[in-house]
Design an enzyme around this catalytic site. Sequence first.
Site, PDB file in Angstrom:
ATOM      1  CE  LYS A 136      -8.838  -4.447   0.236  1.00  0.00           C
ATOM      2  NZ  LYS A 136      -7.216  -2.813   0.222  1.00  0.00           N
ATOM      3  CD  GLU A 178     -11.462   3.629  -0.132  1.00  0.00           C
ATOM      4  OE1 GLU A 178     -11.769   3.621   0.391  1.00  0.00           O
ATOM      5  OE2 GLU A 178      -9.989   2.610   0.272  1.00  0.00           O
ATOM      6  NE  ARG A 181      -4.002   0.510   1.878  1.00  0.00           N
ATOM      7  CZ  ARG A 181      -5.089   0.382   1.955  1.00  0.00           C
ATOM      8  NH1 ARG A 181      -5.393   1.032   3.284  1.00  0.00           N
ATOM      9  NH2 ARG A 181      -5.940  -0.239   1.683  1.00  0.00           N
TER      10      ARG A 181
END
Length: 187
Positions: free
Chosen positions: A112, A79, A22
């Site tokens: 997810k 996102e 991430r």
Amino acid sequence: TEIVQVIQTKQLVPTMRTQCMRTAFQIPFDATVRVSLDTNLCMISERGYDIKGGRVWHRDPSKTLDYTEITRFPHAILEVKLELKGDDLVAPRWVNELQNSGMLYEVHKYSKFTHGCAVLLPEEVRCVPYWIDDVSIRESIIASGGGRILARSDLTDEERSQLRKAGVGPGANVVYDHLLPFGHVYD
């Protein structure tokens, strides 16, 4: 503690773990726009190992995963979270430009956890999410041994008709065709 008591009372066990790389973007001290980009995304089934009475909540990392216990998602997930307040209820121009660039595909309500459960634990889900039949992820699902959840492209029109008469629905890829940016197996 209260959390431990709930876990024990409801006999909760680990189900699915997601792992990814991430990268987060945010202007310091300004929460107006927060962006996260998840790459190298994989879902791992956490079922089928000894949790030692609730003391261990993860697999032994030294043990090799079977191919049916992991699925690798072939796309990155971006996102964008907006915190718009007061009179400034319009997203910044660069956010609109990014959304309209053609480089992104919105997958409404993507999860997810849901994806991992549908692919790796299909016997425990009532139905698969609509994006499962998108051709761009088909290969990764098959590589995880999850091919049984995919729409079959080899059915004749008569076989499809018989399934519908038997109460089997048309499949998410037919109902939500407009949500599959890369097409589905019938194309």
